[in-house]
Design a protein around this motif. Structure first.
Motif, PDB file in Angstrom:
ATOM      1  N   ASN A 345    -106.583  56.476 -27.637  1.00 33.61           N
ATOM      2  CA  ASN A 345    -106.859  56.581 -26.194  1.00 33.61           C
ATOM      3  C   ASN A 345    -107.773  55.468 -25.723  1.00 33.61           C
ATOM      4  N   SER A 346    -108.788  55.154 -26.518  1.00 31.12           N
ATOM      5  CA  SER A 346    -109.698  54.076 -26.139  1.00 31.12           C
ATOM      6  C   SER A 346    -108.971  52.734 -26.098  1.00 31.12           C
ATOM      7  N   ALA A 349    -107.256  52.360 -22.922  1.00 28.45           N
ATOM      8  CA  ALA A 349    -108.116  52.312 -21.730  1.00 28.45           C
ATOM      9  C   ALA A 349    -108.798  50.960 -21.538  1.00 28.45           C
ATOM     10  N   GLY A 377    -113.750  51.187 -21.045  1.00 22.74           N
ATOM     11  CA  GLY A 377    -112.494  51.078 -20.309  1.00 22.74           C
ATOM     12  C   GLY A 377    -112.612  51.528 -18.868  1.00 22.74           C
ATOM     13  N   LYS A 378    -111.470  51.879 -18.292  1.00 23.32           N
ATOM     14  CA  LYS A 378    -111.432  52.205 -16.864  1.00 23.32           C
ATOM     15  C   LYS A 378    -112.092  53.538 -16.551  1.00 23.32           C
ATOM     16  N   SER A 396    -101.564  57.706 -17.592  1.00 25.89           N
ATOM     17  CA  SER A 396    -101.223  56.471 -18.293  1.00 25.89           C
ATOM     18  C   SER A 396     -99.712  56.370 -18.447  1.00 25.89           C
TER      19      SER A 396
END
Length: 446
Positions: A345-346, A349, A377-378, A396
């Motif tokens: 996930n990171s 992002a 990230g965002k 996403s």
């Protein structure tokens, strides 16, 4: 009463606010009526007792007066004196039965004899009578304040009962209305909220529980759907995918042109992605028995970091690790999968322009071991952070929203805790907190 009227009455009576209100009102009426009856009865008995005592005193006084006058006057003179006795309740009869004073005949029903005596020396019968109707009217007049107070009390009881019934049942009626809307429209569970959740009593607790249940109802639906779907897909897709992958590998080895090799590699990548998705569905829907044991947390962190360090380097992302020698009590394979999902996930992002940064760390403090995955990230807004653990929720384009849902399921199975912090443009930090070896051994000793 017609059937329709009976049905309307039954529907009115069976409403929960009326079921609560009517017992309150009934008990209040019974209490007030009992109080009024006791008050009137006590007033009646006390007044009657006083009147009888007054009658006895009056007759005894007359007897003493007759005894005194007998030595000074003749009986005829004494009779003339009592012919016009001022108290109409007194009736005097001579020894021969003639009435000296009072009514010749006493009416039946309304009059009651309170006291009588004929022990004087003249042989006269002295009687004291009471008009029962006048006496009862006097008692009622004296008890007017009790009646007024009873009526006022009944009004207050009715108002308080109505207020309590409606205030107590308001959250229940609200939840009932929400259930009715849910039955009519199966979507939008999160749109329903209850102001009663601010209450501190059991009703507030019930409202909060029901609100949380509605908010998570789609999660349960998705989990049930995922479980059934994954079971059906397992045998239908996984085995054919394995055969297709083997065939593509053979074809890729025989490919001569570069674009053919790239096409085979792309197909293998997509097959691996679909296989991973099926495995994720299995992990999320099927609760397997895990094997928790104590193992070195830093060793697992270094193993996972060695895999992602190369990928981050290829993607122009800075990857940092920070670990101390410590141990954790959990399922080792599930621990790896949780870290893989968080790091994946990171990776999705952060940016790829050299400013992206991911940090993986582990620490131990106060008998607890904490894994931390953070990125710049965002980030996520408040709604995204609140719903991040829901299955299939993602914004996403590269994911299906199962990563954090799987982490949430696995950490529950390992009796740990997940904490998340995020803000738009400021990145995300996820902490996985578990028992360390010492803490586990203390719990086992207890």
């Amino acid at each position: 009463m017609s059937g329709k009227k009976k049905q309307l009455f039954r529907s009115w009576f069976c409403r929960i606010e009326h079921e609560i209100m009517l017992p309150f009102v009934t008990v209040g009426i019974l209490v007030v009526c009992a109080f009024c009856a006791i008050s009137v009865y006590n007033g009646y008995t006390e007044k009657l007792k006083d009147r009888k005592e007054y009658a006895r005193t009056t007759i005894r006084g007359m007897e003493a007066d007759i005894y005194y006058l007998q030595g000074k006057l003749r009986e005829e003179e004494i009779r003339q004196k009592y012919n016009f006795y001022h108290d109409p309740a007194v009736r005097i009869m001579a020894a021969d039965g003639t009435v000296i004073t009072g009514d010749e005949e006493i009416p039946d029903g309304n009059m009651e004899l309170l006291y009588a005596d004929s022990g004087n020396s003249l042989g006269w019968r002295l009687e004291y009578w009471m008009d029962k109707k006048s006496f009862e009217n006097a008692i009622l007049e004296e008890q007017n304040y009790v009646i007024v107070g009873a009526v006022a009390s009944l009004l207050v009881i009715v108002q308080v009962s109505v207020f309590l019934a409606w205030s107590l049942t308001k959250p229940i009626r609200s939840m009932g209305a929400a259930c009715k809307k849910l039955d009519e429209n199966k979507d939008g569970f999160r749109e329903y909220s209850f102001p009663e959740t601010a209450r501190k009593d059991e009703i507030g607790q019930l409202a909060r529980t029901f609100e949380d249940l509605l908010k998570n109802l789609d999660n349960y639906t998705k989990m049930e759907y995922t479980s059934r779907m994954s079971s059906a897909l397992a045998h239908e897709i996984k085995n054919p995918l394995a055969g297709i992958r083997s065939g593509i590998q053979v074809l890729g080895g025989r490919a001569v042109k570069e674009n053919e090799k790239l096409l085979c590699d792309s197909m293998l990548h997509e097959i691996d992605r679909v296989t991973g998705l099926i495995n994720d569905l299995f992990t999320l829907s099927v609760k397997k028995e895990n094997h928790r044991h104590v193992f070195p947390a830093d060793a697992v962190l270094r193993e996972v970091a060695s895999i992602y360090a190369k990928e981050c380097e290829q993607q122009n992302v800075t990857f940092e690790t920070d670990c101390v020698a410590c141990e954790v009590f959990a399922d080792e394979n599930e621990m790896r999968q949780m870290l893989y999902n968080l790091l994946t996930n990171s990776m999705r992002a952060v940016s790829r322009d050299g400013t992206g940064k991911i940090r993986l760390s582990v620490s131990s403090d106060g008998g607890m071991t904490t894994f931390c995955v953070s990125d710049n990230g965002k980030g996520m807004n408040e709604e995204e952070l609140k719903r991040a653990r829901e299955p299939f929720y993602t914004k996403s384009i590269n994911g299906v929203g199962l990563g954090l849902a799987i982490v949430n399921r696995l950490i529950e199975q390992n009796h740990g805790k997940m904490e998340m912090e995020s803000a738009p443009g400021c990145g995300t930090t996820v902490r996985l907190i578990f028992e360390s070896r010492d803490e586990h051994e203390k719990g086992t000793d207890r």
